[in-house]
Motif scaffolding. Structure first.
Motif, PDB file in Angstrom:
ATOM      1  N   VAL A 110       1.005  -1.181  -0.195  1.00 18.95           N
ATOM      2  CA  VAL A 110       0.010   0.045   0.092  1.00 18.95           C
ATOM      3  C   VAL A 110       0.798   1.222   0.107  1.00 18.95           C
ATOM      4  O   VAL A 110       1.708   1.514   0.917  1.00 18.95           O
ATOM      5  CB  VAL A 110      -1.017   0.137   1.286  1.00 18.95           C
ATOM      6  CG1 VAL A 110      -1.996   1.249   1.165  1.00 18.95           C
ATOM      7  CG2 VAL A 110      -1.692  -1.128   1.271  1.00 18.95           C
ATOM      8  N   GLU A 112       1.873   5.679   0.189  1.00 19.89           N
ATOM      9  CA  GLU A 112       1.383   6.683   0.601  1.00 19.89           C
ATOM     10  C   GLU A 112       1.074   7.636  -0.404  1.00 19.89           C
ATOM     11  O   GLU A 112       1.009   7.824  -1.479  1.00 19.89           O
ATOM     12  CB  GLU A 112       2.630   7.446   1.678  1.00 19.89           C
ATOM     13  CG  GLU A 112       2.940   6.561   2.813  1.00 19.89           C
ATOM     14  CD  GLU A 112       2.199   6.408   3.845  1.00 19.89           C
ATOM     15  OE1 GLU A 112       1.319   7.482   3.842  1.00 19.89           O
ATOM     16  OE2 GLU A 112       2.136   5.558   4.480  1.00 19.89           O
ATOM     17  N   TYR A 122       0.979   8.428  -5.755  1.00 23.63           N
ATOM     18  CA  TYR A 122       0.700   7.546  -4.837  1.00 23.63           C
ATOM     19  C   TYR A 122       2.073   6.802  -4.810  1.00 23.63           C
ATOM     20  O   TYR A 122       2.625   6.337  -5.939  1.00 23.63           O
ATOM     21  CB  TYR A 122      -0.197   6.342  -5.371  1.00 23.63           C
ATOM     22  CG  TYR A 122      -1.599   6.917  -5.370  1.00 23.63           C
ATOM     23  CD1 TYR A 122      -2.199   7.587  -4.483  1.00 23.63           C
ATOM     24  CD2 TYR A 122      -2.423   6.695  -6.588  1.00 23.63           C
ATOM     25  CE1 TYR A 122      -3.552   8.346  -4.599  1.00 23.63           C
ATOM     26  CE2 TYR A 122      -3.827   7.215  -6.557  1.00 23.63           C
ATOM     27  CZ  TYR A 122      -4.535   8.082  -5.472  1.00 23.63           C
ATOM     28  OH  TYR A 122      -5.640   8.251  -5.766  1.00 23.63           O
ATOM     29  N   PRO A 195      -2.300  -4.776   0.782  1.00 20.21           N
ATOM     30  CA  PRO A 195      -3.854  -4.651   1.278  1.00 20.21           C
ATOM     31  C   PRO A 195      -4.382  -6.081   1.472  1.00 20.21           C
ATOM     32  O   PRO A 195      -3.995  -7.177   1.078  1.00 20.21           O
ATOM     33  CB  PRO A 195      -4.351  -4.114   0.261  1.00 20.21           C
ATOM     34  CG  PRO A 195      -3.376  -4.366  -1.206  1.00 20.21           C
ATOM     35  CD  PRO A 195      -2.006  -4.502  -0.369  1.00 20.21           C
ATOM     36  N   VAL A 273      -7.978   0.297  -3.752  1.00 17.99           N
ATOM     37  CA  VAL A 273      -7.635  -0.037  -2.344  1.00 17.99           C
ATOM     38  C   VAL A 273      -8.480   0.978  -1.469  1.00 17.99           C
ATOM     39  O   VAL A 273      -8.286   2.181  -1.876  1.00 17.99           O
ATOM     40  CB  VAL A 273      -6.028   0.165  -2.162  1.00 17.99           C
ATOM     41  CG1 VAL A 273      -5.776  -0.050  -0.500  1.00 17.99           C
ATOM     42  CG2 VAL A 273      -5.254  -1.206  -2.680  1.00 17.99           C
ATOM     43  N   VAL A 275      -8.246   2.916   2.288  1.00 15.82           N
ATOM     44  CA  VAL A 275      -7.732   2.896   3.367  1.00 15.82           C
ATOM     45  C   VAL A 275      -8.487   3.418   4.430  1.00 15.82           C
ATOM     46  O   VAL A 275      -9.294   4.559   4.154  1.00 15.82           O
ATOM     47  CB  VAL A 275      -6.268   3.709   3.304  1.00 15.82           C
ATOM     48  CG1 VAL A 275      -5.726   3.697   4.593  1.00 15.82           C
ATOM     49  CG2 VAL A 275      -5.544   3.025   2.531  1.00 15.82           C
ATOM     50  N   VAL A 277      -8.916   4.657   8.555  1.00 10.49           N
ATOM     51  CA  VAL A 277      -8.232   4.905   9.726  1.00 10.49           C
ATOM     52  C   VAL A 277      -9.028   5.352  10.831  1.00 10.49           C
ATOM     53  O   VAL A 277     -10.257   5.968  10.998  1.00 10.49           O
ATOM     54  CB  VAL A 277      -7.716   6.311   9.483  1.00 10.49           C
ATOM     55  CG1 VAL A 277      -6.483   6.769  10.490  1.00 10.49           C
ATOM     56  CG2 VAL A 277      -6.650   6.439   8.419  1.00 10.49           C
ATOM     57  N   ARG A 283      -4.131   2.275  10.714  1.00  9.06           N
ATOM     58  CA  ARG A 283      -4.626   2.116   9.317  1.00  9.06           C
ATOM     59  C   ARG A 283      -4.822   0.747   8.876  1.00  9.06           C
ATOM     60  O   ARG A 283      -3.973  -0.187   9.616  1.00  9.06           O
ATOM     61  CB  ARG A 283      -3.576   2.981   8.483  1.00  9.06           C
ATOM     62  CG  ARG A 283      -3.460   4.470   8.602  1.00  9.06           C
ATOM     63  CD  ARG A 283      -2.613   4.906   7.393  1.00  9.06           C
ATOM     64  NE  ARG A 283      -2.259   6.341   7.244  1.00  9.06           N
ATOM     65  CZ  ARG A 283      -1.727   7.133   6.708  1.00  9.06           C
ATOM     66  NH1 ARG A 283      -1.380   6.445   5.552  1.00  9.06           N
ATOM     67  NH2 ARG A 283      -1.672   8.352   6.822  1.00  9.06           N
ATOM     68  N   SER A 284      -5.921   0.396   8.139  1.00  5.89           N
ATOM     69  CA  SER A 284      -6.272  -0.911   7.571  1.00  5.89           C
ATOM     70  C   SER A 284      -6.323  -0.763   6.021  1.00  5.89           C
ATOM     71  O   SER A 284      -7.126   0.499   5.924  1.00  5.89           O
ATOM     72  CB  SER A 284      -7.248  -1.549   8.467  1.00  5.89           C
ATOM     73  OG  SER A 284      -8.225  -0.898   8.201  1.00  5.89           O
ATOM     74  N   ALA A 285      -5.839  -1.473   5.236  1.00  6.14           N
ATOM     75  CA  ALA A 285      -5.994  -1.033   4.009  1.00  6.14           C
ATOM     76  C   ALA A 285      -6.630  -2.239   3.246  1.00  6.14           C
ATOM     77  O   ALA A 285      -6.275  -3.677   3.605  1.00  6.14           O
ATOM     78  CB  ALA A 285      -4.434  -0.971   3.167  1.00  6.14           C
TER      79      ALA A 285
END
Length: 740
Positions: A110, A112, A122, A195, A273, A275, A277, A283-285
């Motif tokens: 994943v 940023e 990205y 992810p 994806v 994301v 928060v 965080r979880s993707a």
């Protein structure tokens, strides 16, 4: 004694074992690095040996390797969808020897979100690991050779394309466990950043609302969220995604990319994806497959943040376009048309208000209609994937020749080679010949836009970029506002009674003035011939000058027919002259059409152009001048050199004036040389996609564009209208008065 003998024997055996180990092949799970000033790149393996392909475990049936990029601080590379700009890394792996296989599919962690000058990227920073799983086959023992070719783009203030070739050699095992390499921890870290499969259903409605539904979604568990599509050109990635969360569902408001194909993104399935928060910042993707549905989403959406900012941005762009259009009247490229309008002003000196209103309306209509058509064409070409910018039509030598012929014919008209008097139709043509009347005003408006496009006035760059980057309706409004600005000074002169009374009364002097105004048009023809020669070489002289001779002959024959018709000569003679004049015109058009069908030829660069864009040209009293390239710019920046980027074109009159008035003067040349400044000159006379992309990256859709890169500092953008004092003060603020 036996004890010491045994110890000696042990030492000998240990020494022999060490010799054997040292003589054996050295296995490594990381290749020799490819190093640049920004990156250290290697190929790494998850295991120290390759197993027999009997299962799906690492090293058995498949082999995992990875491209590892260790980036310097401040630099980044890109995800599979790089965002608004950039390029994803590519890698191709080949396994040979006792095991064989190939692969090029990257397992993407994943990324940023990185903001780059108003664009969204990205990207990855720091120590980047991009795994590739290679299916292998074969059971023989022996060495396994792993080779890979990769290319990637790294960016900071500038972007630098890089590439490398890598190789690894590993042993093959037919049985037993496969040992993990020391680099296995890097793979585990990359796996942790992958992810995860989404437990929620994902849908998108025709209103652009992406909805996730499932247990566990609530305002307490989701505080922030954003969606990143796997494919580029799908959504407007730098637009805030308004979030709304209810128990069991989440909604994100997406906006389609301005150049996305129609119907928009939510008419077809897409992957990406999401994301999430939570309140603690964790965080979880989730990897989602989004399914389009009919009807609007069942979630009440709050007003998108920044809506007021968007409206203010549009109004600001309209104001910039209007001001740019006004200033465009002062640009050298519009002088020929303004010279013709001086004659029109004189004709209106004693005219009624109705006549002046009609003249202003037709002149403005011609300008705004031409601006709207040009804007619609540019927007349509952008939607079709073409890279075009302001003045793009002058990159076609056929267009340059055609405009040169048009100005030449208009000069003949002003010189009195042909004109018509008498009759209703003749009267209208006579108005055009004299430079007044609705037809003349409309033609003058059209011509003003055509010859104005080589120039870029202040405020225009931002406005054009906004027009080509926003919605279609906003883009057309911006182009219309620019046209209104160009027409505004003439409208004020024509419609304000006090100003109209100041205009001179018509008289016999106007005929001499009309003839005098033909010479600015002829001078413009010489300039356009020079531009065509730079684009096509010597062939342009034959085409344009030969066509001008034919058009001159045709104009003379047409004028002769006019005189004979007035004197009552035989109709047959008049008809023959008119047919021959028409034949001259058709021959010119046929030659121009043949030139278009033959395509744009490479130009034979003149000695002046060679000095202008030559590789490493340096005059005795001036700086080094090199052709622009992003790679050369990055290399000079990495060396800590000062760089001046000059984006220009031979058909850009503003560029030529700036060059001769502000850049190519002794004081500026000497200052550039003393400070060790290298000039990178981008010649946009002929189409160059790299220059077009560079202009767009800096919010411009036309030339000129001037940038100064001080050593180890960020870029500085100079104004579009230059003077020597402004350049010296802008580039070298600490030199003081000695630069003046």
């Amino acid at each position: 004694m036996k004890r010491y003998s045994g110890m000696a024997m042990g030492a000998v055996l240990a020494l022999m074992g060490g010799v054997i180990l040292l003589s054996a092949p050295a296995w490594a799970a990381e290749s020799t690095p490819v190093e640049t000033s920004h990156t250290k790149a290697t190929l790494i393996s998850e295991v120290d040996a390759v197993g027999t392909p009997t299962g799906d475990d690492p090293g058995k049936g498949s082999l995992r390797v990875a491209l590892r990029l260790q980036l310097k601080s401040g630099w980044h590379t890109y995800w599979q969808n790089p965002g608004d700009a950039g390029e994803a890394p590519h890698i191709h792996v080949t396994v040979s020897g006792s095991r064989t296989g190939t692969a090029d599919g990257v397992e993407w962690p994943v990324p940023e979100r990185v903001s780059e000058g108003g664009l969204m990227a990205y990207a990855y920073q720091g120590d980047v690991v991009l795994p590739v799983r290679v299916p292998v086959q074969g059971r023989d023992t022996g060495e396994v050779q792993i080779t890979a070719k990769a290319d990637w783009l790294v960016c900071a203030d500038v972007c630098v394309p890089e590439k490398g070739e890598f190789s690894l050699t590993l042993p093959a095992r037919s049985s037993g466990p496969v040992p993990q390499a020391a680099e296995a921890e890097l793979f585990r870290r990359a796996d942790a950043a992958m992810p995860q499969a989404s437990p929620f259903t994902a849908q998108i409605g025709p209103d652009g609302v992406l909805t996730l539904r499932g247990a566990g979604l609530s305002p307490a568990t989701v505080r922030q969220a954003w969606f990143m599509p796997q494919e580029g050109g799908v959504i407007a990635q730098n637009v805030p995604q308004a979030l709304s969360v209810q128990a069991g569902q989440l909604a994100l408001q997406l906006k389609p990319d301005s150049y996305a194909a129609h119907p928009p993104l939510w008419q077809k399935p897409m992957a990406g994806v999401v994301v999430l928060v939570d309140g603690a910042g964790n965080r979880s993707a989730l990897q989602v497959g989004v399914v389009p549905v009919s009807g609007s989403a069942q979630v009440e959406q709050p007003a998108a943040p920044g809506g007021g900012k968007t409206e203010r941005a549009i109004w600001g762009s309209l104001l910039s376009a209007f001001l740019g259009g006004i200033i465009l009247n002062l640009m050298p490229c519009v002088f020929p048309v303004l010279a013709m309008k001086i004659l029109s002003f004189a004709h209106m000196g004693g005219a009624s208000w109705r006549t002046r209103w009609r003249s202003a309306a037709f002149y403005s209509g011609g300008i705004m209609g031409c601006f709207a058509a040009l804007g619609a064409l540019m927007i349509a070409l952008r939607y079709g994937g073409a890279s075009v910018g302001w003045g793009f039509q002058f990159q076609s030598s056929a267009f340059v020749v055609g405009v040169g012929w048009l100005l030449f014919v208009m000069a003949l008209n002003l010189l009195g080679v042909f004109q018509i008097t008498g009759g209703r139709l003749a009267g209208r043509a006579g108005e055009m010949a004299a430079g007044h009347g609705p037809a003349s005003d409309l033609l003058a408006g059209l011509l003003a836009v055509i010859v104005a496009t080589p120039c870029t006035a202040p405020f225009m760059g931002v406005a054009i970029a906004a027009a080509l980057g926003g919605p279609v309706w906003a883009g057309l409004l911006i182009f219309l506002a620019m046209g209104l600005g160009l027409a505004a000074p003439y409208c004020v002169l024509a419609l304000v009674p006090g100003l109209a009374r100041c205009l001179p009364r018509p008289g016999a002097w106007m005929e001499r003035l009309k003839q005098l105004l033909a010479f600015p048009l002829l001078a413009s023809c010489v300039w356009l011939l020079w531009v065509a020669v730079l684009q096509r070489g010597g062939d342009a002289v034959v085409l344009m000058a030969g066509g001008a001779v034919l058009l001159g002959l045709g104009g003379w024959l047409y004028g002769l027919a006019q005189q004979w018709a007035i004197l009552g000569q035989a109709f047959r003679s008049v008809l023959v002259c008119r047919v021959l004049a028409l034949l001259c015109l058709l021959v010119c058009l046929a030659g121009l059409g043949r030139s278009v069908m033959a395509g744009e030829e490479a130009s034979n660069v003149s000695s002046m152009t060679a000095e202008k864009v030559g590789a490493g040209v340096q005059a005795s009293d001036g700086p080094i001048i090199e052709p622009f390239s992003a790679e050369r710019l990055a290399a000079l920046r990495a060396e800590g050199r000062a760089v001046f980027v000059d984006m220009t074109a031979s058909w850009c009159v503003t560029c030529m004036v700036n060059e001769h008035v502000a850049l190519d003067v002794p004081s500026v040349r000497q200052a550039f040389r003393q400070h060790g400044v290298t000039i990178l000159r981008g010649d946009w006379t002929r189409r160059d996609e790299r220059i077009t992309a560079f202009l767009r990256d800096h919010g411009r859709d036309g030339v000129p564009l001037y940038l100064y890169y001080p050593p180890h500092e960020t870029e500085q953008i100079l104004p579009q209208i230059l003077t020597p004092g402004l350049v010296l003060k802008f580039l070298f603020p600490n030199r003081g008065s000695e630069t003046d």
